[in-house]
Design an enzyme around this catalytic site. Sequence first.
Site, PDB file in Angstrom:
ATOM      1  N   CYS A   2      49.164  89.334  40.423  1.00 37.47           N
ATOM      2  CA  CYS A   2      49.589  88.759  39.141  1.00 37.47           C
ATOM      3  C   CYS A   2      50.412  89.747  38.327  1.00 37.47           C
ATOM      4  O   CYS A   2      50.130  90.945  38.323  1.00 37.47           O
ATOM      5  CB  CYS A   2      48.373  88.356  38.320  1.00 37.47           C
ATOM      6  N   ARG A  27      56.021  91.508  42.733  1.00 35.15           N
ATOM      7  CA  ARG A  27      54.592  91.703  42.987  1.00 35.15           C
ATOM      8  C   ARG A  27      54.012  90.558  43.817  1.00 35.15           C
ATOM      9  O   ARG A  27      52.947  90.720  44.406  1.00 35.15           O
ATOM     10  CB  ARG A  27      53.834  91.807  41.657  1.00 35.15           C
ATOM     11  N   TRP A  76      48.930  84.991  41.123  1.00 36.14           N
ATOM     12  CA  TRP A  76      48.675  84.967  42.561  1.00 36.14           C
ATOM     13  C   TRP A  76      47.271  84.394  42.700  1.00 36.14           C
ATOM     14  O   TRP A  76      46.293  85.014  42.291  1.00 36.14           O
ATOM     15  CB  TRP A  76      48.750  86.382  43.121  1.00 36.14           C
ATOM     16  N   ASN A 102      44.668  89.270  35.005  1.00 36.62           N
ATOM     17  CA  ASN A 102      44.878  89.716  36.380  1.00 36.62           C
ATOM     18  C   ASN A 102      43.540  90.255  36.864  1.00 36.62           C
ATOM     19  O   ASN A 102      42.935  91.077  36.173  1.00 36.62           O
ATOM     20  CB  ASN A 102      45.951  90.819  36.371  1.00 36.62           C
ATOM     21  N   GLY A 103      43.050  89.801  38.015  1.00 35.58           N
ATOM     22  CA  GLY A 103      41.755  90.278  38.515  1.00 35.58           C
ATOM     23  C   GLY A 103      40.805  89.118  38.729  1.00 35.58           C
ATOM     24  O   GLY A 103      41.227  87.957  38.813  1.00 35.58           O
ATOM     25  N   GLU A 488      52.034  99.097  62.900  1.00 33.53           N
ATOM     26  CA  GLU A 488      52.911  98.885  61.744  1.00 33.53           C
ATOM     27  C   GLU A 488      54.061  97.928  62.093  1.00 33.53           C
ATOM     28  O   GLU A 488      54.435  97.079  61.277  1.00 33.53           O
ATOM     29  CB  GLU A 488      53.436 100.240  61.251  1.00 33.53           C
ATOM     30  N   LYS A 492      54.735  94.500  60.030  1.00 38.72           N
ATOM     31  CA  LYS A 492      56.021  94.181  59.382  1.00 38.72           C
ATOM     32  C   LYS A 492      56.511  92.823  59.842  1.00 38.72           C
ATOM     33  O   LYS A 492      56.932  92.006  59.043  1.00 38.72           O
ATOM     34  CB  LYS A 492      57.093  95.226  59.738  1.00 38.72           C
ATOM     35  N   GLU A 495      54.354  89.864  58.495  1.00 41.74           N
ATOM     36  CA  GLU A 495      54.361  89.566  57.063  1.00 41.74           C
ATOM     37  C   GLU A 495      55.668  88.968  56.563  1.00 41.74           C
ATOM     38  O   GLU A 495      55.645  88.150  55.660  1.00 41.74           O
ATOM     39  CB  GLU A 495      53.891  90.738  56.184  1.00 41.74           C
ATOM     40  N   HIS A 511      42.520  95.624  79.326  1.00 45.87           N
ATOM     41  CA  HIS A 511      41.132  95.249  79.033  1.00 45.87           C
ATOM     42  C   HIS A 511      41.039  93.911  78.294  1.00 45.87           C
ATOM     43  O   HIS A 511      39.973  93.562  77.783  1.00 45.87           O
ATOM     44  CB  HIS A 511      40.458  96.355  78.220  1.00 45.87           C
ATOM     45  N   LYS A 610      52.659  92.390  46.204  1.00 49.31           N
ATOM     46  CA  LYS A 610      53.035  93.792  46.376  1.00 49.31           C
ATOM     47  C   LYS A 610      51.849  94.707  46.109  1.00 49.31           C
ATOM     48  O   LYS A 610      51.612  95.665  46.826  1.00 49.31           O
ATOM     49  CB  LYS A 610      54.201  94.126  45.437  1.00 49.31           C
TER      50      LYS A 610
HETATM   51  O1  M6R Z   1      50.042 100.094  47.317  1.00 50.41           O
HETATM   52  P1  M6R Z   1      49.278 100.330  48.602  1.00 50.41           P
HETATM   53  O2  M6R Z   1      49.945 101.307  49.497  1.00 50.41           O
HETATM   54  O3  M6R Z   1      47.849 100.702  48.351  1.00 50.41           O
HETATM   55  O4  M6R Z   1      49.268  98.922  49.324  1.00 50.41           O
HETATM   56  C1  M6R Z   1      48.494  98.737  50.472  1.00 50.41           C
HETATM   57  C2  M6R Z   1      48.853  97.441  51.179  1.00 50.41           C
HETATM   58  O5  M6R Z   1      48.563  96.340  50.364  1.00 50.41           O
HETATM   59  C3  M6R Z   1      50.331  97.392  51.568  1.00 50.41           C
HETATM   60  O6  M6R Z   1      50.688  98.486  52.355  1.00 50.41           O
HETATM   61  C4  M6R Z   1      50.634  96.098  52.346  1.00 50.41           C
HETATM   62  O7  M6R Z   1      49.997  96.121  53.589  1.00 50.41           O
HETATM   63  C5  M6R Z   1      52.142  95.908  52.475  1.00 50.41           C
HETATM   64  N1  M6R Z   1      52.491  94.538  52.219  1.00 50.41           N
HETATM   65  C6  M6R Z   1      52.649  96.263  53.823  1.00 50.41           C
HETATM   66  O8  M6R Z   1      54.006  96.023  53.982  1.00 50.41           O
END
Ligand code: M6R
Length: 615
Positions: A2, A27, A76, A102-103, A488, A492, A495, A511, A610
């Site tokens: 949010c 965000r 969000w 937010n929260g 990673e 990527k 997402e 396995h 974000k």
């Molecule tokens: O701000 P942070 O590094 O703590 O965020 C952690 C994850 O939420 C963040 O890396 C998330 O996995 C990203 N969307 C990855 O691209």
Amino acid sequence: MCGIIGYTGPDPALDVLVDGLATLEYRGYDSAGVAVVAPGGNGLSVVKCAGKLSNLRAALDGQALPGTTGLGHTRWATHGHPTDNNAHPHVDASGDLAVIHNGIFENYADLKAELAADGHTFTSDTDTEVVAHLIGALREQTGDLADAVRAALHRVTGAFALAVIDRRDPTAIVAARRAAPMILGRRDDASLLASDVAGLIAHTRDVEALLDGQVAVLEPGRVTVTDLDGNPAEGHRYHVDWDVSAAEKAGYDHFMLKEIHEQPRAVAETLLRRTDADGRIVVDELRGGPAVEDDLRHVDKVYVVASGTSYHAGMVAKYAIEHWARIPVEVEIASEFRYRDPLLTPHTLVVAISQSGETSDTIAAAVHARDQRAKVLAISNVVGSTLAREADAVLYTRAGPEIAVASTKAFTTQIVALDILALYLAQLRRALFPDECRDHLARMDALPMLMQQVLEQEPAIAALARQFAGAGYVMFFGRHVGLLIALEGALKLKEISYIHAEGFPAGEMKHGPIALIEDGGPVVALATRGHVRDKVVSNIQQVKGRGAVVLAVATDGDTEIKQHADHVVYVPEVHELLYPILTVVPLQLLSYHIAVVLGRDVDQPRNLAKTVTVE
Ligand code: M6R
């Protein structure tokens, strides 16, 4: 997650709010709304709707909501679907107050039942509306909005940043926080608030982060902070030194692409000023705190805690710190660490990694570690973030603002910061000779130039992306530090393209995961030069034998790999531990171009935020 924006000052509030929400769009959100109070107690206008900010603009339809005090919110969804009714702001039973939040208020169901028994009715499924009604009811008893907010917050559990305006006091905003960011902006004629500094820098660079349990009253040109009992208090004041252009696209189609291309410069920043005149590694940030150097000399165990991409970066610490500094390292997902019973002592170093420094799972893990008397070192990109303040010391990655939801330059700079930390620990504990430390660091200085060489292969990678874009499932595998890039790379891709992708240790394929290989199914293999390269090639042969189409990421000059893989992307030769900083780049570009081919919302992918400030 949010986004929150608030303004009270001389100008019409609506434009400030809508522009502020636009800067917070990155965000991630699924609905948006604004509330403005008009002077003279004449009215509270609320407009909100599901979907993007463009929907809110359409709903406003050119109306100029009267008033110079207001709140804006991008939501969000956590409680209830992303609908018009569930969007913020929420009003209380009297219709006088508007609340954004937010929260999560964890005990909202009990409070809702209590209020319902008193005759309150609700129009949304949200926890926020319940707290709006609670504050409204307490406002009737106390006669003062700030007192009502403080009283309400004594009754709620959970994490929150919230802000309230009141038709009966049309120049004030009351704000509060517990375990979620709330930043105040001070100006001579106006006061502002936002969930992060990006929402404020168009107006002021003098900001104050509210601390846990603090309540602020904002009036034009005046901010008063108290604790939850009304005693005077002060947040964390600082000056923001990055400029607005750093948060703009600079001619790139997407923030993600801009940030991928910024990596050489970002990594160079992370590496800047890391040696003294004698060539010894210096980490100024770790000299500052009391006895930090001495503490680090006596560390006997390191835990790395982080989430998402930061967790993948954290995995490099196990290889680098164990190899160079010879200290045992465990790397753990932050949300798991905090709910088990890790063995922590004053000689344990907990490295908490977070780009934003506001990820609630990572902050909670760090606080848990600190409460157990472990030493906490934060690695963060955001100066003054909550994680940075909670830690004993902070190593800043200096990547500049990262706007795209998909993390790229934060990742590579985090790895560089961890490599620097590993070498620094090795130097402090004499696990390496001084000239060995110096040589390793000197080799890292070439990384920005080498990353640039990898970036120049973008046209070829974009062509590969067109071939991979039709895939239903992509597997990634690697060994040693190649594993973290497999994980990673898969994250990527999933997402931003929504293609199902998973990363595996290459040796684990046989396995179980190899059962998923189908004729023509794409596999990405991390096969750079090093002690596990030939093992990875054997794993490539195993999947090729079952019909996979393999893209290998290999080291310049390894022509032999072409006999095994269908496609090869080359990266320059570096020390084995440094490959992740180069090999992730083609995979970031591959995901980006696949997402573009598929027409995805690259910078704000569905369902993602974000900064994840809820559990
Ligand atoms: O701000 P942070 O590094 O703590 O965020 C952690 C994850 O939420 C963040 O890396 C998330 O996995 C990203 N969307 C990855 O691209």
